[in-house]
Motif scaffolding. Structure first.
Motif, PDB file in Angstrom:
ATOM      1  N   TYR A 150      55.526  48.484  43.851  1.00 22.83           N
ATOM      2  CA  TYR A 150      54.251  47.846  43.776  1.00 22.83           C
ATOM      3  C   TYR A 150      54.163  46.359  43.841  1.00 22.83           C
ATOM      4  O   TYR A 150      53.352  45.563  44.564  1.00 22.83           O
ATOM      5  CB  TYR A 150      53.368  48.214  42.617  1.00 22.83           C
ATOM      6  CG  TYR A 150      51.953  47.577  42.536  1.00 22.83           C
ATOM      7  CD1 TYR A 150      51.001  48.417  43.261  1.00 22.83           C
ATOM      8  CD2 TYR A 150      51.579  46.625  41.688  1.00 22.83           C
ATOM      9  CE1 TYR A 150      49.718  47.855  43.284  1.00 22.83           C
ATOM     10  CE2 TYR A 150      50.342  46.161  41.626  1.00 22.83           C
ATOM     11  CZ  TYR A 150      49.335  46.751  42.568  1.00 22.83           C
ATOM     12  OH  TYR A 150      48.115  46.359  42.656  1.00 22.83           O
ATOM     13  N   PHE A 168      42.610  44.743  32.375  1.00 23.08           N
ATOM     14  CA  PHE A 168      43.598  45.483  33.068  1.00 23.08           C
ATOM     15  C   PHE A 168      45.069  45.351  32.913  1.00 23.08           C
ATOM     16  O   PHE A 168      45.714  46.247  32.678  1.00 23.08           O
ATOM     17  CB  PHE A 168      43.605  45.123  34.716  1.00 23.08           C
ATOM     18  CG  PHE A 168      42.251  45.542  35.296  1.00 23.08           C
ATOM     19  CD1 PHE A 168      42.010  47.079  35.185  1.00 23.08           C
ATOM     20  CD2 PHE A 168      41.296  44.837  35.612  1.00 23.08           C
ATOM     21  CE1 PHE A 168      40.978  47.593  35.831  1.00 23.08           C
ATOM     22  CE2 PHE A 168      40.048  45.470  36.105  1.00 23.08           C
ATOM     23  CZ  PHE A 168      39.956  46.773  36.595  1.00 23.08           C
ATOM     24  N   PHE A 213      50.224  49.206  49.541  1.00 21.42           N
ATOM     25  CA  PHE A 213      49.621  50.228  48.539  1.00 21.42           C
ATOM     26  C   PHE A 213      48.212  50.152  48.817  1.00 21.42           C
ATOM     27  O   PHE A 213      47.345  51.110  48.825  1.00 21.42           O
ATOM     28  CB  PHE A 213      50.049  49.933  47.345  1.00 21.42           C
ATOM     29  CG  PHE A 213      49.751  51.037  46.227  1.00 21.42           C
ATOM     30  CD1 PHE A 213      50.500  52.164  46.164  1.00 21.42           C
ATOM     31  CD2 PHE A 213      48.878  50.717  45.336  1.00 21.42           C
ATOM     32  CE1 PHE A 213      49.933  53.023  45.153  1.00 21.42           C
ATOM     33  CE2 PHE A 213      48.349  51.615  44.481  1.00 21.42           C
ATOM     34  CZ  PHE A 213      49.005  52.896  44.124  1.00 21.42           C
ATOM     35  N   GLY A 230      40.095  49.799  39.797  1.00 21.84           N
ATOM     36  CA  GLY A 230      40.713  49.011  40.875  1.00 21.84           C
ATOM     37  C   GLY A 230      40.732  49.650  42.102  1.00 21.84           C
ATOM     38  O   GLY A 230      40.604  48.894  43.177  1.00 21.84           O
ATOM     39  N   TYR A 231      40.920  51.163  42.150  1.00 23.07           N
ATOM     40  CA  TYR A 231      40.721  51.930  43.254  1.00 23.07           C
ATOM     41  C   TYR A 231      39.330  51.642  44.114  1.00 23.07           C
ATOM     42  O   TYR A 231      39.145  51.188  45.356  1.00 23.07           O
ATOM     43  CB  TYR A 231      41.065  53.237  43.020  1.00 23.07           C
ATOM     44  CG  TYR A 231      40.509  54.268  44.180  1.00 23.07           C
ATOM     45  CD1 TYR A 231      41.305  54.174  45.306  1.00 23.07           C
ATOM     46  CD2 TYR A 231      39.366  54.948  43.973  1.00 23.07           C
ATOM     47  CE1 TYR A 231      40.778  55.046  46.406  1.00 23.07           C
ATOM     48  CE2 TYR A 231      38.839  55.713  44.944  1.00 23.07           C
ATOM     49  CZ  TYR A 231      39.577  55.774  46.405  1.00 23.07           C
ATOM     50  OH  TYR A 231      39.202  56.588  47.235  1.00 23.07           O
ATOM     51  N   GLN A 272      43.325  40.703  42.869  1.00 27.75           N
ATOM     52  CA  GLN A 272      43.335  42.065  43.449  1.00 27.75           C
ATOM     53  C   GLN A 272      44.553  42.712  42.958  1.00 27.75           C
ATOM     54  O   GLN A 272      44.614  44.002  42.281  1.00 27.75           O
ATOM     55  CB  GLN A 272      43.131  41.888  44.858  1.00 27.75           C
ATOM     56  CG  GLN A 272      43.056  43.461  45.227  1.00 27.75           C
ATOM     57  CD  GLN A 272      42.770  43.259  46.665  1.00 27.75           C
ATOM     58  OE1 GLN A 272      42.434  42.426  47.394  1.00 27.75           O
ATOM     59  NE2 GLN A 272      43.400  44.330  47.330  1.00 27.75           N
ATOM     60  N   THR A 273      45.941  42.218  42.912  1.00 24.44           N
ATOM     61  CA  THR A 273      46.661  42.882  42.821  1.00 24.44           C
ATOM     62  C   THR A 273      47.006  43.470  41.216  1.00 24.44           C
ATOM     63  O   THR A 273      47.309  44.534  41.074  1.00 24.44           O
ATOM     64  CB  THR A 273      48.229  42.137  43.202  1.00 24.44           C
ATOM     65  OG1 THR A 273      48.294  41.772  44.377  1.00 24.44           O
ATOM     66  CG2 THR A 273      49.658  42.908  42.959  1.00 24.44           C
ATOM     67  N   ILE A 274      46.575  42.691  40.480  1.00 22.98           N
ATOM     68  CA  ILE A 274      46.526  42.680  39.110  1.00 22.98           C
ATOM     69  C   ILE A 274      45.378  43.760  38.785  1.00 22.98           C
ATOM     70  O   ILE A 274      45.718  44.924  37.920  1.00 22.98           O
ATOM     71  CB  ILE A 274      46.319  41.412  38.127  1.00 22.98           C
ATOM     72  CG1 ILE A 274      47.138  40.468  38.201  1.00 22.98           C
ATOM     73  CG2 ILE A 274      46.203  41.992  36.477  1.00 22.98           C
ATOM     74  CD1 ILE A 274      48.653  40.863  37.762  1.00 22.98           C
ATOM     75  N   TYR A 275      44.375  43.564  39.149  1.00 22.79           N
ATOM     76  CA  TYR A 275      43.188  44.691  38.951  1.00 22.79           C
ATOM     77  C   TYR A 275      43.705  46.166  39.642  1.00 22.79           C
ATOM     78  O   TYR A 275      43.537  47.309  38.812  1.00 22.79           O
ATOM     79  CB  TYR A 275      41.977  44.269  39.641  1.00 22.79           C
ATOM     80  CG  TYR A 275      41.299  43.054  38.978  1.00 22.79           C
ATOM     81  CD1 TYR A 275      41.804  42.522  38.029  1.00 22.79           C
ATOM     82  CD2 TYR A 275      40.069  42.849  39.297  1.00 22.79           C
ATOM     83  CE1 TYR A 275      41.183  41.475  37.330  1.00 22.79           C
ATOM     84  CE2 TYR A 275      39.234  41.692  38.972  1.00 22.79           C
ATOM     85  CZ  TYR A 275      40.131  41.116  37.970  1.00 22.79           C
ATOM     86  OH  TYR A 275      39.248  39.953  37.333  1.00 22.79           O
ATOM     87  N   LEU A 276      44.876  46.175  40.478  1.00 23.37           N
ATOM     88  CA  LEU A 276      44.729  47.199  41.187  1.00 23.37           C
ATOM     89  C   LEU A 276      46.255  48.063  40.414  1.00 23.37           C
ATOM     90  O   LEU A 276      46.342  49.140  40.601  1.00 23.37           O
ATOM     91  CB  LEU A 276      45.040  47.372  42.445  1.00 23.37           C
ATOM     92  CG  LEU A 276      44.996  48.566  43.548  1.00 23.37           C
ATOM     93  CD1 LEU A 276      44.190  49.370  43.195  1.00 23.37           C
ATOM     94  CD2 LEU A 276      45.304  48.034  44.705  1.00 23.37           C
ATOM     95  N   LEU A 277      46.807  47.264  39.677  1.00 29.14           N
ATOM     96  CA  LEU A 277      48.133  47.701  39.077  1.00 29.14           C
ATOM     97  C   LEU A 277      47.908  49.118  38.328  1.00 29.14           C
ATOM     98  O   LEU A 277      49.080  50.007  38.679  1.00 29.14           O
ATOM     99  CB  LEU A 277      48.779  46.468  38.065  1.00 29.14           C
ATOM    100  CG  LEU A 277      50.023  46.806  37.298  1.00 29.14           C
ATOM    101  CD1 LEU A 277      51.177  47.279  38.363  1.00 29.14           C
ATOM    102  CD2 LEU A 277      50.325  45.566  36.689  1.00 29.14           C
ATOM    103  N   PRO A 278      47.066  49.422  37.421  1.00 23.53           N
ATOM    104  CA  PRO A 278      47.281  50.575  36.769  1.00 23.53           C
ATOM    105  C   PRO A 278      47.147  51.870  37.972  1.00 23.53           C
ATOM    106  O   PRO A 278      47.793  52.828  37.580  1.00 23.53           O
ATOM    107  CB  PRO A 278      45.872  50.659  36.162  1.00 23.53           C
ATOM    108  CG  PRO A 278      45.599  49.517  35.841  1.00 23.53           C
ATOM    109  CD  PRO A 278      45.954  48.587  37.146  1.00 23.53           C
ATOM    110  N   MET A 279      46.691  51.631  39.089  1.00 20.59           N
ATOM    111  CA  MET A 279      46.615  52.668  39.855  1.00 20.59           C
ATOM    112  C   MET A 279      47.895  53.135  40.522  1.00 20.59           C
ATOM    113  O   MET A 279      48.264  54.174  40.902  1.00 20.59           O
ATOM    114  CB  MET A 279      45.918  52.429  41.361  1.00 20.59           C
ATOM    115  CG  MET A 279      44.518  52.707  41.420  1.00 20.59           C
ATOM    116  SD  MET A 279      44.140  54.456  40.798  1.00 20.59           S
ATOM    117  CE  MET A 279      44.173  55.503  42.386  1.00 20.59           C
ATOM    118  N   ALA A 280      49.014  52.219  40.478  1.00 20.99           N
ATOM    119  CA  ALA A 280      50.395  52.539  40.500  1.00 20.99           C
ATOM    120  C   ALA A 280      51.211  53.073  39.586  1.00 20.99           C
ATOM    121  O   ALA A 280      52.374  53.565  39.940  1.00 20.99           O
ATOM    122  CB  ALA A 280      51.134  51.095  41.017  1.00 20.99           C
ATOM    123  N   VAL A 314      39.012  48.467  45.700  1.00 24.36           N
ATOM    124  CA  VAL A 314      39.654  48.166  47.025  1.00 24.36           C
ATOM    125  C   VAL A 314      38.658  48.925  47.878  1.00 24.36           C
ATOM    126  O   VAL A 314      38.655  48.238  49.427  1.00 24.36           O
ATOM    127  CB  VAL A 314      41.016  48.977  46.803  1.00 24.36           C
ATOM    128  CG1 VAL A 314      41.775  49.034  48.057  1.00 24.36           C
ATOM    129  CG2 VAL A 314      41.777  48.017  45.882  1.00 24.36           C
TER     130      VAL A 314
END
Lengths: 313, 318
Positions: A297, A37, A304, B195-196, B131-139, B199
């Motif tokens: 973020y 990621f 978020f 990541g989405y 979790q925050t890292i895995y979801l980062l691309p969504m932001a 979640v």
């Protein structure tokens, strides 16, 4: 999490004879996905600090340290200069659009869930809102552009406004874009507030009514203050969504060289020339354009995630 | 309510038909319906105009021959644009690409998201941070991530080729090779969206009571069996809603493709209905034809969303 990890670990232990090995394997998988990621973002970040020569001469994900050969800040200064107008335009568009759509989403959710006036009709309207979330914008783009260009040309309607200092006729399109984002942002905001309002007790509103409070008083004095945590979630989610949006920007503003172009639109036209792609410049530009959403973020990742998870039920 | 009752008794002492009419209006004006009207009607009328007015108008435009820079001419309405679309080989090509993207992207993203959510649910340390890292691309905006992936997929210096080179493969021209480019785009979109899905599944996992793990454990089920037999079946509702969101996204995915190639005309192998529609409209000014393709996309999206909403309604979770 209150899950009894001991029992599950025991069961892992039965599958794999040694507990420690399974833990190590688990951590390795976690690290592997971590790399998966992060690597595109990391690679972009270190590339933005490299000179054009170093971009091709060094390994993509290995940073060049300040003071050594191949390190430069020039890409950043160039990118900031290139994107600054778009950045300001995006802020001027995103902040009001977010505030208004969050507010209207909250009032709609209030009028449709916390006040009972006709259950069936309220449900029908609710379905229309929810279906509105899933509409592909391609199905409204042609009339939308006809609407803003021919039917409601803000550039003519508000002609005196564009004479003001710092404003140009092109900014009429930015205003159209802002209003468009408000309209198409309402359904999701409504849904997020609704899921929150459903967790509030019905008796809250009923009790306030018996005390003689009016519908608008209940909203202002009780519901709005109670909504604070959800307002944060919806605001963060909606700000990110509008800031990142591109299709409306492209079709309503048209050109990445327009003085009203948003930051995503300017970024999409960045480095399109015949001399090949300047990757350092592009990566720096990508980070400049993403800066507000990245900051939000980092500060509010939890909100978020909540917006994402609740936005689809 | 108390207020309206007072008025009603007050007017009854005066009596007469006219006052009766007046009290009714007065009661009505104080009813919850009227009082809450501004709250929901303002947003509802905006959404009604924008979404449903837009769809209706778009459908009408798709029946005209609207082209170029004039206004549409509504006198002669027919289905010629749909006939043209159905006989256009390019529409079939883009429809096929759309379907490939939709199925591959949705399936892999769901499986990966499920895997990640279980991984994070195993009581590992620093769960929130990871979790925050895995979801980062969504932001991040697709315009931003498209820049990153353009660099990742670079033939000579990109990281992807450096990684496959370790295994003695490549280098591949991920973007330039028509056989690879759709897969490369799908891979990048999976990166952004898994990541989405994670979640959504994590929220589903948290709703499952812990004692089910214990019960399965007492029954002698191992971890994998417990997940497969007990836990995953209960994530049906999460899977369905995540799948719907992912499929609808796949139908309208335009931005990533446009940003990656920097123009309306994307490589043939990655051309989908969504990019075709925008190109026909805003590059070629074939407004009526584009509107017809937009309607086709809408019908496809409805074919996904309508059963979903019906399912949700049946579950009582709407």
């Amino acid at each position: 999490m209150s899950r009894p990890t001991r029992t599950t670990e025991e069961s892992i232990a039965r599958v794999l004879p040694e507990l420690d090995y399974s833990k190590i394997a688990l951590s390795l998988v976690v690290m592997l996905f971590f790399a998966f990621f992060v690597s595109p973002i990391w690679t972009g970040l270190v590339t933005a600090f490299k000179t054009t020569g170093a971009v091709t001469a060094t390994t993509p994900f290995v940073p060049v340290l300040p003071g050594t050969e191949g390190f430069t800040l020039a890409k950043w200064t160039r990118a900031i200069g290139y994107l600054s107008t778009g950045f300001v335009n995006s802020l001027a568009m995103t902040i009001p659009a977010t505030i208004v759509s969050v507010f209207l989403g909250s009032t709609a959710a209030y009028g449709l869930t916390l006040v009972d006036w006709n259950e069936r009709l309220q449900f029908g309207i609710l379905i229309l809102f929810i279906a509105g979330i899933f509409i592909p914008y391609q199905a409204v783009l042609v009339p939308l552009s006809d609407f803003w260009i021919n039917l409601v040309p803000l550039v003519d309607i508000l002609a005196p406004v564009w004479q003001l200092p710092f404003l140009e006729p092109d900014h009429a399109r930015l205003l159209s874009l802002t209003i468009t984002h408000v309209v198409y942002g309402i359904p999701l905001c409504m849904l997020l507030f609704r899921s929150y309002y459903l967790t509030l007790s019905d008796e809250l509103v009923e009790a306030a009514k018996i005390d003689g409070a009016t519908i608008s008083r209940i909203y202002r004095r009780i519901i709005l203050p109670l909504s604070k945590p959800m307002i944060g979630v919806v605001f963060i989610y909606q700000f990110t969504a509008i800031w990142n949006e591109f299709l409306f920007s492209l079709t309503l503003i048209g050109s990445s060289s327009s003085p009203a172009a948003t930051v995503t639109l300017v970024l999409s036209g960045m480095g399109v020339d015949l001399s090949g792609i300047d990757f350092g410049f592009r990566m720096a530009g990508a980070f400049v354009a993403a800066m507000p959403t990245l900051i939000i973020y980092v500060l509010f990742a939890e909100q978020f995630a909540r917006g994402l998870a609740e936005g689809n039920t | 309510m108390a207020g309206s009752q007072d008025t009603a008794t007050g007017s009854r002492t005066i009596g007469g038909g006219e006052t009766d009419w007046r009290t009714r209006v007065e009661t009505f004006s104080k009813s919850d319906f009227v009082r809450s009207f501004p709250y929901w009607f303002v947003p509802f009328s905006l959404v009604g105009m924008g979404v449903y007015g837009g769809i209706g108008w778009n459908t009408v435009i798709s029946l005209t021959d609207y082209e170029g820079f004039d206004r549409p001419d509504y006198t002669n309405l027919d289905f010629s644009m749909y006939a043209q679309a159905l006989s256009d080989p390019w529409v079939y090509l883009t429809a096929k690409n759309t379907l490939v993207l939709l199925i591959a992207f949705t399936t892999i993203t769901l499986v990966l998201g499920l895997l990640l959510s279980i991984l994070l649910d195993r009581g590992i340390r620093y769960k929130e941070k990871i979790q925050t890292i895995y979801l980062l691309p969504m932001a991040l905006s697709f315009v931003v991530t498209a820049q990153f992936w353009l660099w990742m997929y670079n033939v000579n210096n990109g990281l992807v080729n450096a990684v496959v080179g370790v295994f003695g493969l490549g280098p591949f021209n991920w973007i330039g090779n028509p056989d690879l480019v759709l897969g490369a785009v799908i891979f990048a979109l999976i990166w952004q969206y898994s990541g989405y899905a994670m979640v959504v599944f994590l929220a589903g996992l948290q709703a499952i009571p812990d004692d089910q793990f214990e019960a399965a454990h007492i029954d002698g089920a191992g971890v994998f069996k417990t997940y497969w037999r007990v836990i995953i079946p209960q994530l049906k509702s999460s899977s369905v809603s995540a799948a719907v969101v992912l499929m609808v996204f796949a139908l309208k995915a335009f931005t990533f493709l446009y940003a990656m190639f920097g123009q309306y005309r994307v490589p043939k192998a990655t051309d989908i209905l969504a990019t075709l529609m925008v190109r026909e409209a805003f590059m070629l000014q074939h407004w009526a034809y584009a509107a017809a393709i937009g309607t086709i996309l809408l019908v496809m999206a409805l074919a996904v969303v309508a059963p979903y909403l019906w399912y949700q309604y049946g579950q009582g979770s709407l």
